[in-house]
Design an enzyme around this catalytic site. Structure first.
Site, PDB file in Angstrom:
ATOM      1  N   GLU A   1      -5.238  -8.885   2.413  1.00 31.26           N
ATOM      2  CA  GLU A   1      -4.720  -9.932   3.302  1.00 31.26           C
ATOM      3  C   GLU A   1      -5.859 -10.654   4.009  1.00 31.26           C
ATOM      4  OE1 GLU A   1      -1.658  -8.848   6.278  1.00 31.26           O
ATOM      5  OE2 GLU A   1      -2.639 -10.375   7.526  1.00 31.26           O
TER       6      GLU A   1
ATOM      7  N   HIS B   1       0.838  -1.199   0.000  1.00 23.86           N
ATOM      8  CA  HIS B   1       0.000   0.000   0.000  1.00 23.86           C
ATOM      9  C   HIS B   1       0.870   1.245   0.000  1.00 23.86           C
ATOM     10  CE1 HIS B   1      -3.499  -2.606   1.520  1.00 23.86           C
ATOM     11  NE2 HIS B   1      -3.524  -2.464   0.222  1.00 23.86           N
TER      12      HIS B   1
ATOM     13  N   SER C   1      -3.045  -0.371   6.200  1.00 22.87           N
ATOM     14  CA  SER C   1      -3.640  -0.718   7.499  1.00 22.87           C
ATOM     15  C   SER C   1      -2.690  -0.416   8.657  1.00 22.87           C
ATOM     16  CB  SER C   1      -3.996  -2.202   7.490  1.00 22.87           C
ATOM     17  OG  SER C   1      -4.317  -2.647   8.773  1.00 22.87           O
ATOM     18  N   ASN C   2      -1.438  -0.886   8.519  1.00 23.36           N
ATOM     19  CA  ASN C   2      -0.535  -0.713   9.668  1.00 23.36           C
ATOM     20  C   ASN C   2      -0.251   0.761   9.936  1.00 23.36           C
ATOM     21  OD1 ASN C   2       2.494  -0.075   8.848  1.00 23.36           O
ATOM     22  ND2 ASN C   2       1.602  -1.299   7.219  1.00 23.36           N
TER      23      ASN C   2
ATOM     24  N   CYS D   1       2.276  -9.536  13.006  1.00 23.58           N
ATOM     25  CA  CYS D   1       3.654  -9.840  12.617  1.00 23.58           C
ATOM     26  C   CYS D   1       4.620  -8.998  13.445  1.00 23.58           C
ATOM     27  CB  CYS D   1       3.854  -9.592  11.128  1.00 23.58           C
ATOM     28  SG  CYS D   1       3.822  -7.860  10.702  1.00 23.58           S
TER      29      CYS D   1
HETATM   30  S1  SF4 Z   1       3.514  -5.958   7.563  1.00 20.36           S
HETATM   31 FE1  SF4 Z   1       4.133  -7.931   8.481  1.00 20.36          FE
HETATM   32  S2  SF4 Z   1       2.887  -9.489   7.469  1.00 20.36           S
HETATM   33 FE2  SF4 Z   1       2.763  -7.621   6.217  1.00 20.36          FE
HETATM   34  S3  SF4 Z   1       4.382  -7.860   4.721  1.00 20.36           S
HETATM   35 FE3  SF4 Z   1       5.279  -6.776   6.440  1.00 20.36          FE
HETATM   36  S4  SF4 Z   1       6.228  -8.366   7.751  1.00 20.36           S
HETATM   37 FE4  SF4 Z   1       4.799  -9.359   6.335  1.00 20.36          FE
END
Ligand code: SF4
Length: 388
Positions: free
Chosen positions: A161, A66, A296-297, A266
């Protein structure tokens, strides 16, 4: 800076930010930010796929990550996206043939899409960049399914995901997606029998596996999550279902009704969120979070920063118009906004600076340099970095 921190804290025990003191302006730089293993790996494989398949169509199932800039660069080198993030089709499936190469993004893909491509003899495995941390979630879901637990997936239903995880999970056991605690509370009404099956099918439409029967399939549950959710929210949701089962079946029978497993976030999500909690302890005047607007993160880092600071979520330095005007993304309302006088009239101005797992570090550099440009009396980067 990252190298320096890594060398001095290779066991990752210190999540405190680095203070970069330029005099008139100070930056609190997060201990962990930016590209994660999965994203670096996916980008590397994508460029390799292009290099090794000159003259062939190289497709990406959806956005690689993203991040607008990375995706635009890949497109400029010839990669074509088959769908966009929410599944809207750009290239009809029938256009794909056995001479084509398809890259599976770090989020992974659904079993249905994978089977469809394999049936067409399209090369998919060679450039499958599915992150191992996403595969770990699938393995956890599979295990829960085998133990006859219904899998509750805490994730954003439309996120690639979560769609991929749902597909894998649903192939091995009854599965349902909850987006947040409100959703979890609604689902609990079907555990307790307060709401009917008919209401479930309407309320959770498109988010439960085939033949899901809320009257039978919510007696034994386990929770997994999208790897980039807010850790505290997933924990709260798991605790909530645990409590719901205790109330319905009694503490001594809990094991028969609730799989008490750890979350499936993760390492990058954990590190970035833990570093953000340390940023919240600073006396900064504002926070600037850099990342893709559909990431998202990154949105969870923004959510945390908003607890303590005026927070500006930007995808590049170009969003900073002048020292008094910034364009930024309001992820709650999913729209761009403009703020004025975002830099306080004081010295030093203290700015929290961090980014999400899909943001290249060069973008963070560019944001910092642009902000520094508004403080002509500040020390040079060479002077400040010489201390490290
Ligand atoms: S955020 Fe975490 S799960 Fe997603 S690609 Fe990166 S290491 Fe992998």
């Amino acid at each position: 800076m990252k190298d320096w921190r890594r060398a001095h804290d290779h066991r990752k025990q210190d999540f405190a930010p680095t203070l970069l003191d330029f005099g008139a302006v100070q930056f609190f730089l997060a201990r962990h930010f930016g590209f994660c293993y999965g994203v670096e790996n996916a980008i590397e494989i994508s460029y390799r796929a292009l290099e090794e398949n000159k003259g062939r169509n190289v497709y990406l199932l959806s956005q690689m990550i993203h991040n607008q800039e990375v995706n635009a660069d890949l497109q400029s080198r010839g990669i074509k996206f088959i769908t966009d993030t929410d599944g809207t089709q750009f290239i009809p499936w029938e256009n794909l043939g056995e001479d084509d190469v398809v890259i599976i993004p770090a989020f992974g893909t659904t079993l249905e899409i994978e089977k469809f491509l394999l049936d067409k003899n399209v090369e998919v495995q060679k450039y499958n960049t599915t992150c191992p941390f996403v595969e770990k979630v699938w393995a956890r879901a599979e295990k829960l399914g085998k133990e006859d637990y219904t899998i509750i997936i805490h994730g954003k239903p439309k996120h690639e995901e979560t769609r991929a995880t749902f597909s894998h999970s649903a192939s091995g056991g009854a599965s349902v997606v909850v987006q947040d605690m409100d959703d979890a509370k609604q689902l609990a009404h079907y555990v307790t029998g307060e709401k009917t099956a008919a209401e479930f099918y309407e309320e959770f439409q498109g988010r439960f596996s085939k033949d899901f029967n809320p009257e039978n399939d919510l007696k034994r549950v386990g929770v997994v999550n999208q790897t980039t959710m807010l850790a505290t929210e997933t924990q709260a949701i798991a605790d909530f279902f645990k409590q719901t089962m205790i109330e319905k079946y009694g503490e001594s029978n809990l094991k028969d009704h609730f799989a008490d497993t750890r979350d499936t976030l993760c390492y990058a999500t954990n590190d970035n969120q833990d570093s953000t909690y340390e940023l919240l302890k600073t006396d900064a005047d504002l926070a600037v979070v850099v990342g893709g607007y559909n990431s998202s993160n990154t949105s969870h880092i923004v959510e945390l920063c908003e607890r303590n600071f005026p927070t500006y979520f930007i995808n590049s330095e170009r969003e900073i118009q002048t020292s008094g005007e910034i364009h930024h993304f309001n992820y709650h309302q999913k729209k761009k906004e403009t703020s004025f006088n975002f830099l306080p009239q004081k010295e030093p101005v203290k700015i929290v600076l961090t980014s999400g797992a899909s943001c290249p570090d060069t973008l963070v550099d560019r944001v910092m340099l642009k902000l520094l440009g508004y403080f002509p009396n500040s020390k040079t980067t060479e002077e400040v970095l010489s201390a490290f």
